[in-house]
Write a protein that holds these residues in place. Structure first.
Motif, PDB file in Angstrom:
ATOM      1  N   LEU A 139       4.245 -13.052  -2.136  1.00 23.19           N
ATOM      2  CA  LEU A 139       4.961 -13.206  -0.830  1.00 23.19           C
ATOM      3  C   LEU A 139       4.632 -14.339  -0.192  1.00 23.19           C
ATOM      4  CD1 LEU A 139       4.098  -9.659   0.408  1.00 23.19           C
ATOM      5  CD2 LEU A 139       6.499 -10.546   0.026  1.00 23.19           C
TER       6      LEU A 139
ATOM      7  N   GLU B 119       0.598  -8.795  -5.141  1.00 20.25           N
ATOM      8  CA  GLU B 119       1.894  -8.954  -4.294  1.00 20.25           C
ATOM      9  C   GLU B 119       1.822  -9.895  -3.066  1.00 20.25           C
ATOM     10  OE1 GLU B 119       3.295  -4.296  -4.783  1.00 20.25           O
ATOM     11  OE2 GLU B 119       1.750  -4.706  -3.296  1.00 20.25           O
TER      12      GLU B 119
ATOM     13  N   ARG C 240       3.497  -3.907  12.434  1.00 23.67           N
ATOM     14  CA  ARG C 240       3.980  -3.954  11.389  1.00 23.67           C
ATOM     15  C   ARG C 240       3.395  -3.097  10.030  1.00 23.67           C
ATOM     16  NH1 ARG C 240       5.961  -9.894  10.837  1.00 23.67           N
ATOM     17  NH2 ARG C 240       6.823  -8.812   8.927  1.00 23.67           N
ATOM     18  N   ILE C 241       2.181  -3.468  10.196  1.00 22.64           N
ATOM     19  CA  ILE C 241       1.527  -2.737   9.026  1.00 22.64           C
ATOM     20  C   ILE C 241       0.340  -1.955  10.133  1.00 22.64           C
ATOM     21  CG2 ILE C 241      -0.129  -2.828   7.462  1.00 22.64           C
ATOM     22  CD1 ILE C 241       0.667  -5.774   6.924  1.00 22.64           C
TER      23      ILE C 241
ATOM     24  N   MET D 136       5.449   1.361   2.263  1.00 20.83           N
ATOM     25  CA  MET D 136       5.671   0.424   3.175  1.00 20.83           C
ATOM     26  C   MET D 136       5.935  -0.949   2.369  1.00 20.83           C
ATOM     27  SD  MET D 136       2.710  -2.095   4.782  1.00 20.83           S
ATOM     28  CE  MET D 136       2.151  -2.569   3.459  1.00 20.83           C
ATOM     29  N   THR D 137       7.074  -1.629   2.885  1.00 20.43           N
ATOM     30  CA  THR D 137       7.694  -2.806   2.505  1.00 20.43           C
ATOM     31  C   THR D 137       7.328  -3.898   3.234  1.00 20.43           C
ATOM     32  OG1 THR D 137       9.301  -1.723   1.085  1.00 20.43           O
ATOM     33  CG2 THR D 137       9.618  -3.949   1.298  1.00 20.43           C
ATOM     34  N   TYR D 138       6.266  -4.569   3.032  1.00 21.03           N
ATOM     35  CA  TYR D 138       5.858  -5.693   4.116  1.00 21.03           C
ATOM     36  C   TYR D 138       6.628  -7.084   3.455  1.00 21.03           C
ATOM     37  CZ  TYR D 138       2.956  -9.047   6.193  1.00 21.03           C
ATOM     38  OH  TYR D 138       2.631 -10.249   6.839  1.00 21.03           O
ATOM     39  N   VAL D 139       7.187  -7.685   4.683  1.00 17.87           N
ATOM     40  CA  VAL D 139       7.736  -8.980   4.215  1.00 17.87           C
ATOM     41  C   VAL D 139       7.155  -9.743   5.408  1.00 17.87           C
ATOM     42  CG1 VAL D 139       9.816 -10.388   4.073  1.00 17.87           C
ATOM     43  CG2 VAL D 139       9.908  -7.741   3.273  1.00 17.87           C
TER      44      VAL D 139
ATOM     45  N   PRO E 294      -0.595  -4.766   0.991  1.00 16.34           N
ATOM     46  CA  PRO E 294       0.010  -5.066  -0.395  1.00 16.34           C
ATOM     47  C   PRO E 294      -1.234  -5.561  -1.334  1.00 16.34           C
ATOM     48  CG  PRO E 294       1.578  -6.180   1.247  1.00 16.34           C
ATOM     49  CD  PRO E 294       0.411  -5.454   1.960  1.00 16.34           C
TER      50      PRO E 294
ATOM     51  N   GLU F  44      -2.820   2.061   6.878  1.00 18.77           N
ATOM     52  CA  GLU F  44      -1.972   1.786   5.930  1.00 18.77           C
ATOM     53  C   GLU F  44      -2.744   0.770   4.947  1.00 18.77           C
ATOM     54  OE1 GLU F  44       2.785   1.211   5.991  1.00 18.77           O
ATOM     55  OE2 GLU F  44       2.108   0.899   7.994  1.00 18.77           O
TER      56      GLU F  44
END
Length: 288
Positions: free
Chosen positions: A48, A44, A32-33, A1-4, A40, A37
């Motif tokens: 962010l 991280e 989105r998450i 997962m790449t969470y932005v 981060p 899951e």
């Protein structure tokens, strides 16, 4: 997962930890998450959001208190898998007001909790940070002109008109405040359409229910507990419906069309509509 994360509002005057918690909460609610899951890492999230590690830790503690995440020692922080989880009502109500059209159905005893949860989003509408175009609320509460199973006198378990009069005044106070606060938004030109309806029924509500935007449902039980109140100048010991510490369980359509959470939301909406449209009777807040 790449969470932005979405950029935080520079005009948001809440403490940084609340802003981070709100951002992560929205990401979890919109999947989105996803459930299960891993979030981060602290490092991280610090990078962010650009806040100190202590701020991130405080935000994660709040999310854990809400029942949205769970911390596993030595492994990290994960989104809870269970959809039928205890959860706070306020962030969901605030999130609902980010939509153009807001609908809230409430069934319960007095609407006190709903009144409290509405204060922050209504304040944000007043300062232009939330801009819904329409707000519709239906409030379903008991008819206190008829005897109820509770509250009753502790001494003999019997109905007491003074107790019902007291509860009716409490209910009218909160529902009238909700109606007037929302109507003010329309008067100020901040919301185009507003509609607040109150109906009563002859049953005793042993639970409270909120259906928000037809997508999220919150359900909680009122325990019956001994209480001592003052009614018409006299102190009376009673068995009371106490909702202050009620745990609310959250169900969401976002859990998937075939999930138990989605079915709970659908059934909650069906139940509310059935009572509202049959035994529910219009209640004039200004006639009492």
């Amino acid at each position: 997962m790449t969470y932005v994360p979405d950029p935080l509002d520079p005009d948001d005057d809440r403490p940084p930890y609340e802003q981070v918690a709100s951002s992560l909460s929205a990401a979890i609610r919109t999947r989105r998450i996803a459930p299960g899951e891993k979030l981060p890492s602290h490092k991280e999230l610090t990078e962010l959001y650009g806040f100190a590690r202590a701020t991130i830790q405080r935000a994660l503690r709040d999310l854990e208190d809400e029942g949205l995440v769970i911390s596993r020692k030595g492994s990290g922080v994960y989104v809870r898998n269970r959809t039928e989880r205890p959860s706070g009502l306020r962030p969901y109500v605030e999130q609902a007001f980010s939509r153009d059209e807001v609908t809230i159905d409430f069934a319960g005893f007095s609407s006190e909790t709903l009144h409290g949860a509405l204060q922050e989003p209504l304040d944000k509408i007043r300062v232009g940070r939330l801009t819904p175009q329409s707000i519709t609320m239906r409030i379903l509460v008991p008819d206190m002109s008829v005897p109820q199973a509770a509250p009753v006198r502790m001494t003999d378990g019997q109905d007491d008109q003074r107790l019902r009069d007291r509860m009716r005044e409490i209910m009218i106070s909160y529902t009238r405040s909700i109606r007037d606060s929302v109507a003010e938004l329309k008067h100020l030109g901040l919301v185009s359409e507003t509609r607040i309806q109150v109906r009563v029924h002859s049953g005793t509500p042993f639970f409270k229910l909120y259906v928000i935007n037809g997508e999220d449902a919150f359900f909680g039980y009122y325990p019956i507990r001994p209480n001592k109140v003052v009614a018409q100048g006299e102190t009376i010991e009673i068995y009371d419906l106490v909702g202050k510490d009620t745990v609310l369980f959250h169900h969401s359509l976002n859990d998937g069309a075939s999930s138990s959470g989605a079915q709970q939301v659908q059934q909650a909406g069906m139940w509310f509509d059935s009572v509202w449209g049959t035994i529910g009777r219009d209640f004039d807040l200004d006639a009492h």
